[in-house]
Design an enzyme around this catalytic site. Structure first.
Site, mmCIF file in Angstrom:
data_model
loop_
_atom_site.group_PDB
_atom_site.id
_atom_site.type_symbol
_atom_site.label_atom_id
_atom_site.label_comp_id
_atom_site.label_asym_id
_atom_site.label_seq_id
_atom_site.Cartn_x
_atom_site.Cartn_y
_atom_site.Cartn_z
ATOM 1 N N GLY A 49 -6.850 7.498 4.099
ATOM 2 C CA GLY A 49 -5.712 7.394 5.008
ATOM 3 C C GLY A 49 -5.124 8.736 5.392
ATOM 4 N N GLN A 50 -3.978 8.659 6.075
ATOM 5 C CA GLN A 50 -3.357 9.871 6.622
ATOM 6 C C GLN A 50 -2.977 10.850 5.510
ATOM 7 O OE1 GLN A 50 0.543 9.479 8.308
ATOM 8 N NE2 GLN A 50 0.331 11.255 9.630
ATOM 9 N N ASP B 90 -11.315 4.145 -1.878
ATOM 10 C CA ASP B 90 -10.732 3.445 -0.732
ATOM 11 C C ASP B 90 -11.477 2.127 -0.561
ATOM 12 O OD1 ASP B 90 -8.842 4.624 1.776
ATOM 13 O OD2 ASP B 90 -10.065 2.865 2.278
ATOM 14 N N ILE B 91 -10.876 1.213 0.176
ATOM 15 C CA ILE B 91 -11.546 -0.073 0.438
ATOM 16 C C ILE B 91 -12.676 0.110 1.449
ATOM 17 C CG2 ILE B 91 -10.020 -0.856 2.307
ATOM 18 C CD1 ILE B 91 -10.096 -3.648 0.914
ATOM 19 N N TYR C 55 7.626 -4.002 5.196
ATOM 20 C CA TYR C 55 7.240 -2.714 4.613
ATOM 21 C C TYR C 55 8.409 -2.109 3.840
ATOM 22 C CZ TYR C 55 5.964 2.251 4.584
ATOM 23 O OH TYR C 55 5.699 3.546 4.209
ATOM 24 N N LYS D 28 8.673 -1.595 -0.220
ATOM 25 C CA LYS D 28 8.845 -0.263 -0.836
ATOM 26 C C LYS D 28 10.076 -0.245 -1.741
ATOM 27 C CE LYS D 28 5.304 2.120 0.613
ATOM 28 N NZ LYS D 28 4.302 2.602 -0.358
HETATM 29 N N1 SER Z 1 5.697 6.465 8.605
HETATM 30 C C1 SER Z 1 6.037 5.172 8.073
HETATM 31 C C2 SER Z 1 6.091 4.149 9.128
HETATM 32 O O1 SER Z 1 6.407 4.498 10.251
HETATM 33 C C3 SER Z 1 7.357 5.226 7.389
HETATM 34 O O2 SER Z 1 7.152 5.465 6.044
HETATM 35 O O3 SER Z 1 5.870 3.005 8.858
#
Ligand code: SER
Length: 316
Positions: free
Chosen positions: A12-13, A35-36, A143, A147
């Site tokens: 990922g990023q 990674d998957i 999300y 978190k």
């Molecule tokens: N960069 C993330 C998002 O935009 C925030 O943690 O979902």
């Protein structure tokens, strides 16, 4: 004791950049990327790699058992925009993945665990400017509340089971080596690619939407600094605020125009990501990170824009 570092979500990023930074510090063979999906070119050619599904308890257990990692970075997650399209999947991946890793950290006596949180843990009733470490938190994205719940689990495993877990609430991250994967802050990466390719960009957020952002070099440096900090200095086992640099789409466009004078930005209306951005802080107070592990930002907006454009035009 030599370190064995397992990075989960390495493609990922963040993972792409972190694996390369960690391999430079600890040596290629000490950093197991996983990674998957099949590895990216950069990861495949610089060290060991495992296919891993964090939701598959036995598969993940096997990888822990095989490598006996001393440090684990869990980066696999579904971000804010994709999370709103697949809410149950985002909750499941973000929660179950974390709980698997925390349990295996206990079982295999992993020395240190890193898990990223986000500015998305804040919500519409959090203070919008200089959002403090401790305040009202009412995230309204899956999300965001995955978190926030994850932060509570991290602190719980630290307090109850002694897991040395460390975490940062990342701002939106901007880098040129890898693309972001489905977040609300992604525009601040796309804008550079489009500026170089087409000299224009249609932004999905409105001109004056301020959000906290950070250049990837700073984010990686912060992550490694937190992981290197003496445990006794750290009072926060949920997740540390990190401020970065706050700007709007109009401000980053103006900065890009200084380098690419013909660049034009326009704004799309009615994108669902606008509501997400509006519920997040505009700027962050990161006093605890400064005091407890010596955090200092290096990249302001002009320096970030210059570095992005220089590097992206080399690889484009
Ligand atoms: N960069 C993330 C998002 O935009 C925030 O943690 O979902």
């Amino acid at each position: 004791m030599t370190e064995k570092i397992l990075v989960i979500g390495a493609n990922g990023q963040i993972g792409t950049e972190l694996v390369s930074a960690l391999r430079n510090i600890y040596g290629a063979d000490s950093v197991i990327a996983s990674d998957i999906k099949s590895p990216t070119y950069a990861i495949r050619h610089t060290g060991p790699f495992e296919i891993v599904n964090v939701l598959d308890h036995d598969n993940l257990h096997h990888v822990f058992n095989k490598h006996k990692p001393t440090q684990v970075y869990l980066l696999a997650a579904i971000l804010s925009a994709v999370g709103e399209q697949k809410p149950k999947m985002a909750w499941d991946l973000n929660m179950t993945g974390l709980l698997h890793v925390l349990d295996f950290a206990v079982e295999f006596k992993v020395k240190k665990v890193f898990w990223p949180s986000s500015i998305a843990v804040f919500g519409p009733h959090s203070p919008q400017y200089d959002t403090p470490q401790y305040c009202v938190m009412d995230p309204n994205t899956v999300y965001g509340f995955s978190k926030l719940a994850g932060e509570r689990w991290c602190e719980y495993y630290h307090d109850k089971y002694g897991v040395d877990i460390r975490s940062i609430r990342y701002p939106g991250l901007i880098g040129w080596r890898a693309n972001p994967g489905g977040g609300t802050t992604d525009y601040a990466v796309h804008i550079f690619h489009e500026a170089l390719k087409n000299n224009k960009y249609e932004c999905f957020l409105s001109a004056n939407t301020a959000l906290p952002m950070m250049y990837m070099d700073d984010a990686i440096r912060a992550t490694i600094a937190l992981m290197d900090a003496p445990a006794e200095n750290l009072t926060i086992r949920s997740s540390y605020n990190l401020a970065g640099v706050s700007f709007t789409p109009a401000q980053i466009a103006d900065e890009i125009k200084k380098v690419i004078p013909g660049f034009e930005i326009s704004y799309a209306a009615n994108d669902p990501r606008q509501a997400i951005a509006d519920s997040w802080p505009k700027s962050i107070d990161d006093t605890y990170a400064q005091k407890e592990w010596g955090w200092r930002l290096e990249y302001d907006l002009p320096k970030m824009v210059e570095d992005m454009l220089v590097n992206l035009s080399k690889v484009a």
